[in-house]
Design an enzyme around this catalytic site. Structure first.
Site: not given
Length: 248
Positions: A2-3, A58, A110, A238
DNA sequence: AGGTCTGTTCAGCT
DNA sequence: TAGCTGAACAGACC
């Protein structure tokens, strides 16, 4: 993964259960509910209702009735809010059950999501979709960090994740490795406009991870604009893809 | 079947 | 202080 766009969908999901009395709380997962012990969140919430659902970047939180504590939620990398779906023994890391029989779960394969009471957002920057031009210049356009690392830093700006960062920099034709502090005011203003547009587009498409948001984000793929093979490297810790021709 | 990759946040360094 | 690295997690993928 999710962002900001996924978080906004989750906030809207939470709104569906506002005003319903909480009769049961599953807070047994001590990792997701850290630093609380099992039962602490339950004790704080049972008998109350959620009254308002907020989001910044977020980060999600809800106010509760009768001057109760705020409930903070974060989706982590794989979480989503499930309303009235059959309980999942393994993936529901936190859940609220209401007097009318409905249910809200933080469903997260997760286990990197969070649920806690009285969350502290002091260190979180302004929302990426709302930040003013002056604040953007000041918070993003500084330092020697690579521009992409700055965009991902939630203390500077809240809501940008890895995919949205790559998409935004590609649209803005800016190289992710450039030092953030070396951008001109014109470049920063342009970047802010592009970021807002990319965020809006992502929200409209239902999220940034639908597959077609940034199709060239794969090894050996061609830039959709000029056909040049995209470069790949680790930037700001990243995986990063960019077009060496369009984003010099 | 095992190793690698995935992304966000935070602790712990320099 | 700014910036970097790795831990935490556990499923997806090759």
């Amino acid at each position: 993964m999710p962002e900001l766009p996924e978080a906004e969908r989750a906030r809207a999901q939470i709104e569906k259960v506002l005003g319903r009395e909480i009769v049961f709380v599953d807070d047994r997962d001590t990792y997701v509910c850290r630093p609380h012990a099992p039962g602490e969140i339950a004790e704080a919430l049972i008998g109350r209702t959620l009254t308002v659902a907020h989001r910044r970047g977020k980060f999600l939180w809800a106010e509760t009735s009768d001057d109760g504590p705020e409930l903070g939620l974060h989706l982590g990398m794989a979480g989503r809010i499930a309303i009235d779906e059959p309980a999942h023994e393994k993936w529901d890391r936190f859940a609220l059950e209401f007097a009318d029989g409905s249910r809200l779960a933080l469903r997260d394969k997760r286990r990197l999501g969070r649920a806690l009471i009285e969350p502290d957002f002091d260190h979180i920057g302004p929302d990426a979709a709302l930040i003013s031009r002056d604040a953007f210049r000041e918070r993003v356009g500084r330092g020697s960090m690579p521009l992409k690392a700055r965009l991902l830093d939630q203390r500077s700006l809240a809501g940008v994740g890895n995919l949205l960062a790559d998409e935004t920099l590609w649209r803005a034709k800016l190289n992710p490795k450039r030092a953030a502090g070396e951008l001109s005011e014109e470049e920063l203003d342009h970047l802010r406009r592009v970021l807002r547009a990319a965020t809006r587009d992502a929200i409209r498409k239902g999220g940034v991870h639908t597959g077609d948001f940034i199709p060239h984000r794969k090894r050996g793929h061609a830039c959709p604009r000029c056909g040049t093979t995209v470069d790949r490297a680790t930037v700001g810790g990243r995986t990063t893809f960019w077009c060496p021709n369009c984003q010099p």
